[in-house]
Design a protein around this motif. Sequence first.
Motif, PDB file in Angstrom:
ATOM      1  N   ARG A   1       0.855  -1.439  -0.008  1.00  8.59           N
ATOM      2  CA  ARG A   1       0.285  -0.018  -0.046  1.00  8.59           C
ATOM      3  C   ARG A   1       0.836   1.163   0.133  1.00  8.59           C
ATOM      4  O   ARG A   1       1.678   1.068   0.481  1.00  8.59           O
ATOM      5  CB  ARG A   1      -0.764  -0.193   1.440  1.00  8.59           C
TER       6      ARG A   1
ATOM      7  N   VAL B   1       0.810  -4.939   3.837  1.00 12.01           N
ATOM      8  CA  VAL B   1      -1.443  -5.704   4.003  1.00 12.01           C
ATOM      9  C   VAL B   1      -1.056  -7.037   3.921  1.00 12.01           C
ATOM     10  O   VAL B   1      -0.239  -7.413   2.815  1.00 12.01           O
ATOM     11  CB  VAL B   1      -2.442  -4.493   3.834  1.00 12.01           C
TER      12      VAL B   1
ATOM     13  N   ASP C   1       2.489  -4.572   7.891  1.00 10.46           N
ATOM     14  CA  ASP C   1       2.131  -2.990   9.199  1.00 10.46           C
ATOM     15  C   ASP C   1       0.517  -3.147   9.284  1.00 10.46           C
ATOM     16  O   ASP C   1       0.164  -3.111  10.101  1.00 10.46           O
ATOM     17  CB  ASP C   1       1.904  -2.186   8.226  1.00 10.46           C
ATOM     18  N   ASP C   2       0.311  -4.447   8.527  1.00 13.41           N
ATOM     19  CA  ASP C   2      -1.910  -3.947   8.724  1.00 13.41           C
ATOM     20  C   ASP C   2      -2.010  -6.042   8.162  1.00 13.41           C
ATOM     21  O   ASP C   2      -0.969  -6.551   7.225  1.00 13.41           O
ATOM     22  CB  ASP C   2      -2.166  -3.422   7.442  1.00 13.41           C
TER      23      ASP C   2
ATOM     24  N   ARG D   1      -5.423  -8.266   7.817  1.00 12.62           N
ATOM     25  CA  ARG D   1      -6.428  -8.910   7.970  1.00 12.62           C
ATOM     26  C   ARG D   1      -6.823  -9.720   8.088  1.00 12.62           C
ATOM     27  O   ARG D   1      -6.353 -10.728   6.895  1.00 12.62           O
ATOM     28  CB  ARG D   1      -6.419  -7.535   7.008  1.00 12.62           C
TER      29      ARG D   1
ATOM     30  N   ALA E   1      -6.759  -2.350  -0.250  1.00  9.08           N
ATOM     31  CA  ALA E   1      -5.647  -2.448   0.969  1.00  9.08           C
ATOM     32  C   ALA E   1      -5.740  -0.332   1.032  1.00  9.08           C
ATOM     33  O   ALA E   1      -5.906   0.192   1.686  1.00  9.08           O
ATOM     34  CB  ALA E   1      -4.305  -2.605   0.743  1.00  9.08           C
TER      35      ALA E   1
END
Length: 651
Positions: free
Chosen positions: A556, A566, A600-601, A603, A625
């Motif tokens: 992203r 992500v 970082d993320d 999901r 994302a």
Amino acid sequence: MSTVTSNIESVLQEERHFPPPAEFAQRAHIKSMAELETLRAEAAADPESFWARMAEELHWFKRWDTVLKWDPPHAEWFGGGRINISYNCLDRHLATWRRNKAALIWEGEPGETRTFTYQQLHTEVCKFANVLKHANVKRGDRVALYMPLIPELAIAMLACARIGATHSVVFGGFSSSALVDRINDASCKLVVTADGGWRRGNEVKLKTAVDEALKECPSVNACIVVRRTGSPQHMQEGRDFWWHELMETVDANCPAEELDSEHPLYILYTSGTTGKPKGILHTTAGYLLQAHLTTKWVFDIKDEDLYWCTADIGWVTGHSYVVYGPLSNGASVLMYEGAPNFPEPDRFWTMIERHRVNIFYTAPTAIRAFIKWGDQWPSKHDLSSLRLLGTVGEPINPEAWMWYRKVIGKERCPIVDTWWQTETGAIAITPIPGATTTTPGSATLPFPGIDADVMTRDGKPVGANQGGYLVIKRPWPSMLRTIWGDDERYKQQYWSQIEGIYFAGDGARRDNDGYFWIMGRIDDVINVSGHRLGTAEIESALVSHGAVAEAAVVARPDDLKGSSIVAFVTLEGSHNPSDGLNQELRAHVVKEIGALARPDDIRFTDALPKTRSGKIMRRLLREIATSGTVAGDVTTLEDFSVLEKLRAEEE
Ligand code: WTA
């Protein structure tokens, strides 16, 4: 072309052009566009004669018989020649006044400094080469170097090169698992490390990671440890030895071996499209030639300059532009161990001021961090010693380029935006500072002898301002020779995407002036803070955790790091999403690869969007994302409900 230096923000980026300052050009190695064009034309008309003429600048034990043997995709440069890169970087300066010139000026993060003249560096390298010989390291053996940014790393590289051992530097930020894979892939015989290194005031415990790794590395029979931080270490009897103790047992007499031009110099691992990192192999003469010549012309290096490239030696930039290129030119190199914001965000500027640095080469991700930290930090310092600035590693946004020019270069220093890769070994597309008119965001034109172009997927040239694939159409001296242990993958990834042409993996376009604009990776490689990471590597790391069924990793856009990571993760039936598991998975990636790959993320999702043939549609995930929705074509998607769910989870 017009020169616009005021009211820049309101002018279109293409309109901003900066010709080389006249005073700079007058004193430069290459003084004008006409001179550069003559060199380019000479190299284009007869590349072999051009490179042969340039190779006269190097020291040869025996001159080559043939400049190039090209049996696509395998190149042999300067066949029949005998040469040694350590000799070229050290011994040949000893017969000149440079013997007592500073080769390396090193500053540790805590603030101490050490300086090595060419004579002193030569002595240390010869001694360590003798240490390696006593450890039974022979010509062609591989040696892993897992070290902080301290002079001993450069010494170890040059010592390996001196006796014909092939070094494999593994960035100190990689975890012990990543180290295991790299050591085993090349069957390294020996590891050189340090107790630790300093980074933002903390000790990075390298020897502890090596101890962990060596449980799974049967090829390694010894480990040499530099005492850097002084923290207590467990030394395994018969396997682990202190650098300083071994150095006392040897003398400083170690003539450089006369090696074939194509002798393997180093392996450096980089990310590709599969989970397994690629060991990029570079050999001796061609690599040295191009590292030498690009350092001289692109950085316009002079004897009186102090040159500073901030890259870690764990990356190719450090190999070519901290060690081999500058030392071969007899330059004075500044080397810094630690973080740019320790103890304060002006560490780099204090160093430029204190050491009176003339040439400064860094990465766009660092420049974006400087912008964020604020102009007050550079403004406090006298940066008037600077005369040339450079960037490398990722596309630089025009605003960041303009900031660099204004706040650091005081609108006085040319900027060289240099495009190249681990695979190209040396800078390939770049301004030449006394000759090229620069424009923010463009790496401008190919270095003489580099036949770069932009093509369609089926190998047709594209018109001006049309996007396409960045390629190099002819072999060049510092090109990679193969992927260690996997020549098939070398052929397939680099020379078969478009038959017989080098495929860089970057998207690009050329403007009306023929200038190159690099648009970034077109494969599943992401560039986080200038570090190349394969999405497949991070996915494999995630899937190796017991709770994870499947993972897809995408980039992203990120203002600071270029890209952030992500990860979309589906869990095994018995596991449920939770904050705890989220943290655990992030920590797991750090353990498997290193902190640089930490998502970082993360999901959690029930399923990933796939095509009918089962391929994960990363494009859709990237859109989700980035923007939270999907606008692109979804006709190949197998199960539309997956997308609906992902969208719903987003909301
Ligand atoms: C990117 C680093 C735009 C590119 C030397 C390339 C750049 C990858 C530039 C190689 C630049 C490097 N402008 N993009 N000036 N320089 N890149 O192997 O995507 O770590 O393919 O080598 O970085 O990264 P590597």
